[in-house]
Each structure stands twice: as structure tokens, then as C-alpha cells.
Design an enzyme around this catalytic site. Structure first.
Site, short mmCIF file in Angstrom:
data_model
loop_
_atom_site.label_atom_id
_atom_site.label_comp_id
_atom_site.label_asym_id
_atom_site.label_seq_id
_atom_site.Cartn_x
_atom_site.Cartn_y
_atom_site.Cartn_z
N GLU A 1 -5.38 -8.37 -1.21
CA GLU A 1 -6.04 -8.18 0.10
C GLU A 1 -7.49 -7.84 -0.14
OE1 GLU A 1 -4.53 -5.48 3.10
OE2 GLU A 1 -2.47 -5.98 2.58
N GLU B 1 0.84 -1.22 0.00
CA GLU B 1 0.00 0.00 0.00
C GLU B 1 0.86 1.26 0.00
OE1 GLU B 1 -2.83 -0.41 3.22
OE2 GLU B 1 -4.14 -1.61 1.98
C1 BGP Z 1 -4.33 -2.98 4.85
C2 BGP Z 1 -3.00 -3.48 5.27
C3 BGP Z 1 -2.98 -4.72 6.06
C4 BGP Z 1 -4.23 -4.99 6.86
C5 BGP Z 1 -5.51 -4.48 6.27
C6 BGP Z 1 -6.71 -4.43 7.19
O1 BGP Z 1 -4.32 -1.61 4.84
O2 BGP Z 1 -2.15 -3.71 4.16
O3 BGP Z 1 -1.79 -4.79 6.74
O4 BGP Z 1 -4.08 -4.91 8.19
O5 BGP Z 1 -5.38 -3.23 5.70
O6 BGP Z 1 -6.65 -3.32 8.02
P1 BGP Z 1 -6.86 -3.45 9.57
O7 BGP Z 1 -5.89 -4.44 10.03
O8 BGP Z 1 -6.61 -2.12 10.12
O9 BGP Z 1 -8.26 -3.89 9.74
#
Ligand code: BGP
Length: 468
Positions: free
Chosen positions: A364, A175
Site C-alpha cells: 500500500e 496492518e
Molecule cells: C490503510 C488501510 C487501507 C486504506 C489506507 C488509506 O491504513 O489498510 O484500508 O484505506 O490506509 O487510508 P484512508 O482510506 O483512510 O485514506
């Protein structure tokens, strides 16, 4: 579309990140990372940790460092053909500026990748997922310094050489556009608030050059590998058809597509000239940088959780809760206020494919939710199944639209520590982990209902998905 169709060689799996699963804080020579110094998440305070400090949740996480054989066996049981994970830079170069790598750290990932290959699971590896050596931040100013490009290049070459036979899919920075919203997490700028655009964009520039140099090195060292970038796919729709809202949407999307444009085209897009001039940003870009940027990625990967709206109306803007996103009045939200929009992933896939004409990888996607363990031990996460089903159906629609999609890795196939707030109550997994936010629990793993659902989806190559 009646039955979803996925290509024969479509890669199915899940995505995790070292700092959110491994634990093993400072074990086997690991150095202090930027993630260790944000114990309460990527928007939380920065704490310079000392070795004997109180234990924070990420220090243990789900102890994947020690329990990975059990976890990979469970992923294999679901039928994974790929697993996305990251290498913790601080296990390889604990401070970032050493001349030789830490052998114990390298050996850990040898074992991890071998374990995946045992089950024919293809590793998809992110070089830097929200972390870098804290020493580089303190001593050099993180990505604010050009020196960091060299340190990163050295780290990248080290792992390419070491894992050239075992890893054929790579990603540079997780990201990368998150640098705009969490500078410490993205580019390691402690002192800068998000309004200091000059420092942030110069640091981003260094990171973009580093990403391109990693692409070049990967092509040279592992000619049969593919390396991609990774974008937070924060696609915006106009809040209304007012032309001013449509223009605001174009600008909002340029804000993050800019990163992909540089990484896919090899030069800065023309719209940034005006943006930089308007915001008083003057970048130091050398002739060598321009050459370096020409090494473009082989494929584009992205995360997708939600869409958002953009508006030119200042009164509406204040309503946004995540990354200043303005909510869409037509969508429902998750328990964490993330708006659920399966159609958005089809739209985004089309946008990216038309723009870049490169294969795409959804690396993701998922639903963070509270799960309840019933008296009989079962966990009936139908809400997660619905979310994933509906997004996968829309991915199949995009494939039908002609978009080339290499694979899908759902976020957090096993419960892990959330990035934004470092909590485990926000669960994404098909596999439950017995751990709570006060760090209590046996860490035992348990299959949820979605485990069996995903297993059948993979087995049927998506044919069991429900088109509603
Ligand atoms: C993205 C990231 C991840 C992950 C996901 C979910 O932004 O790449 O690392 O954690 O989001 O976010 P969160 O964990 O805050 O729910």
C-alpha cells in the site's frame, strides 16, 4: 541513480480491500461484519446494523462485487501483474462460528480469481482486512477470546483448500499494529478504550497466534505459496537530536515493530518485557502458543503513506494529528494532513530488510486527494503522479541499496471508500468512480491521467520514472 532499475519479475499492481470496494451488503448470504458496523470509518461510532437500516456508503461502495470484470479488465490494460484484494470473512462464514462455509461466498472468489488469471494477474490475498464477523465480537468478545483463534484457523484452512490452485500469495492481517489505535477494527474489542492495554495486548496475542497458525496451515495446504504479514509502516524519526528524543523514537518504533518481530522471529522481543511490566500487562501465553508462534512468515509486507516524528517533550506531542504522530517541520502535507515523505520509504525498506532479512512487499502506498473532472471529462491528477513517481524512485534506490523487494501495489488503483472516514471524496485511483459522499452517482468508471502514466511505468518496468 540515473535510471531506476527493478528486478525482471517485479510484481506491479494495486491494492483494494473487500469492505472498501465490494458493496453487496448481506448479498448471497454474507453476514454482518465489524466494518459494516462502523459505517463512518475505523475511528467512528459502532452501530449494530439491522438488515433494513438506511443504506450506508460501504453497503454499495463501488459495487466491485458486480462490476469486477470491467475493473479487472482496466487493471489488465494498465499492465498489472498482481492485484491485492481481501476475502470478506463474512462471505465465507457469515457469523464466524458455523460448521460449514457459505458456498455462494466461496463461489464469488472463485470467479474473481479466475477473472484475474484470465489476464495473468497474480492474486495477492489478505485474509482479514479490517473486518471480522460481528457475531464473533458480540458473542465471544472478538479477539479477546481464544475461541476466535480456532474460528479464524478454520476460515483460513477453508480458503486455502478452496483456492490452493489459484492463490499463491497470501497475507494474514492487514496492518496488524492498527489494533493499538482502533481496537474495534483491529481486534474487535467494543468495550475497550485504547488505554486498556491488558485487554488489547491479550487480544493482539491471540491474533498473533492465529496469524502463525494460518502461516503453518498455508505451508501445509499450499506448499508452493508464500505467506506474509502486513504492517502499517509508521516509521518515526527523532524530532530533534536530543538523546531523549532519540530514545523516544526507539520506543515509538518498537511499538509497531513488535508485531513484525513476533511474526518474523517466532517469539516476543525482549524489549516488550519491560513495556508490559511498566504498563501492568500480564499475558496468558500457553506452551502451545509458544510452539505456534514459531511458524514465521515468508515475507514482510507493509503500507507506507507517511513518516512521523517522535519526541520526549510533552508540549510537542500535542501537535500530532494522526495516530498521535508529531509532524515533521521539513515536510509538506496532503489535503488530509498526511505528511509526504518519499525518502521515508527507502529508509523504511532498509530498516525492515536489515532487521528481518526477508523479502519485502510494498502493498500500500498512495495519495488521497480531491479530483476535479474537467469540462471535457478529463481528470488531470499530476499531484498523484508526482507522489507515486517520487516514492517509486525511492523504492528503486532501496533496491540499489541491496533490499529485496518483491513488488509494489499502490493503494486504491480505482477510487474506493476510505478506511478512516468512509468517504469517497478522498480518492486514490488511476480510475475515477462517479460516486459522491452522499451516495449519489452512476458508478461509471473513467480513466484519469495517472492511468496512462502508470501503464507506461509498468510497461517499462520503471524505466520511465523521473529521477529528479
Ligand atoms: C490503510 C488501510 C487501507 C486504506 C489506507 C488509506 O491504513 O489498510 O484500508 O484505506 O490506509 O487510508 P484512508 O482510506 O483512510 O485514506
Amino acid at each position: 541513480m540515473t535510471t531506476p532499475q527493478f528486478p525482471k519479475n517485479f510484481l506491479w499492481g494495486g491494492a483494494i480491500a473487500a469492505n472498501q470496494v465490494e458493496g453487496a451488503y448481506l448479498t448471497d448470504g454474507k453476514g454482518l461484519s465489524s466494518s459494516d458496523c462502523q459505517p463512518h470509518g475505523i475511528f467512528g461510532e459502532i452501530v449494530e446494523r439491522k438488515p433494513n437500516d438506511q443504506t450506508e456508503i460501504k453497503d454499495v461502495a463501488i459495487d466491485f462485487y458486480h462490476r469486477y470484470p470491467e475493473d479487472i479488465a482496466l487493471f489488465a490494460e494498465m499492465g498489472f501483474t498482481t492485484l491485492r484484494t481481501s476475502i470478506a470473512w463474512t462471505r465465507i462464514f457469515p457469523n464466524g462460528d458455523e460448521s460449514t462455509p457459505n458456498e455462494a461466498g466461496l463461489a464469488f472468489y472463485d470467479k474473481l480469481f479466475a477473472e484475474m488469471h484470465k489476464y495473468n494477474i497474480e492474486p495477492l490475498v489478505t485474509l482479514s482486512h479490517y473486518e471480522m464477523p460481528f457475531h464473533l465480537i458480540k458473542e465471544y468478545g472478538g479477539w479477546g477470546s481464544r475461541k476466535t483463534i480456532e474460528f479464524f484457523e478454520k476460515y483460513a484452512k477453508t480458503v486455502f483448500n478452496r483456492y490452493k490452485d489459484s492463490v499463491k500469495y497470501w497475507l494474514t492481517f492487514n496492518e496488524i499494529n492498527m489494533s493499538l489505535h482502533s481496537p474495534m477494527t483491529g481486534v474487535g474489542l467494543i468495550e475497550n478504550n485504547s488505554d486498556d492495554k491488558q485487554s488489547i495486548y491479550q487480544a493482539i496475542h491471540h491474533q498473533l497466534v492465529a496469524s502463525a497458525r494460518a502461516v503453518k496451515a498455508c505451508h501445509e495446504i499450499i506448499p508452493d505459496a508464500k505467506i506474509g504479514n502486513m504492517l502499517l509502516g509508521a516509521v518515526a524519526y527523532p524530532l530533534t537530536p536530543r538523546p531523549s528524543d532519540v530514545m523516544a523514537t526507539l520506543e515509538e518504533n518498537h511499538g509497531w515493530l513488535f508485531f513484525g518481530d513476533v511474526q518474523c522471529r517466532g517469539y516476543y522481543p525482549s524489549y516488550m518485557r519491560r513495556y508490559f511490566a511498566k504498563n501492568g500487562v500480564e499475558l496468558n501465553i500457553t506452551e502451545q502458543d509458544k510452539q505456534d508462534l514459531k511458524s514465521t512468515v515468508d515475507f514482510v509486507s507493509f503500507s507506507y503513506y507517511m513518516s512521523c516524528c517522535a519526541t520526549a517533550d510533552p508540549a510537542q506531542k500535542t501537535k500530532g494529528n494522526i495516530l498521535d504522530m508529531v509532524p515533521n517541520p521539513y515536510l509538506e502535507s496532503s489535503e488530509w494532513g498526511w505528511q509526504i515523505d518519499p525518502v521515508g520509504i527507502r529508509y523504511l525498506l532498509n530498516v525492515l530488510y536489515e532487521r528481518y532479512q526477508k523479502p519485502l512487499f510494498v502493498v500500500e502506498n498512495g495519495l488521497g486527494a480531491k479530483d476535479k473532472v474537467e469540462a471535457d471529462g478529463s481528470i488531470n491528477d499530476d499531484y498523484r503522479i508526482d507522489y507515486l513517481n517520487d516514492h517509486l524512485v525511492q523504492i528503486a534506490e532501496a533496491i540499489e541499496d541491496g533490499v529485496e523487494v518483491m513488488g509494489y501495489t499502490s493503494w486504491g488503483p480505482i477510487d474506493l471508500i476510505s478506511a478512516s472516514k468512509a468517504e469517497v471524496a478522498k480518492r486514490y485511483g488511476f480510475i475515477y468512480v462517479d460516486l459522491d459522499d452522499s451516495c449519489q452517482g452512476t458508478l461509471a468508471r473513467k480513466k484519469k491521467k495517472s492511468f496512462h502514466w502508470y501503464q507506461s511505468v509498468i510497461k517499462s518496468n520503471g524505466q520511465t520514472l523521473k529521477v529528479k
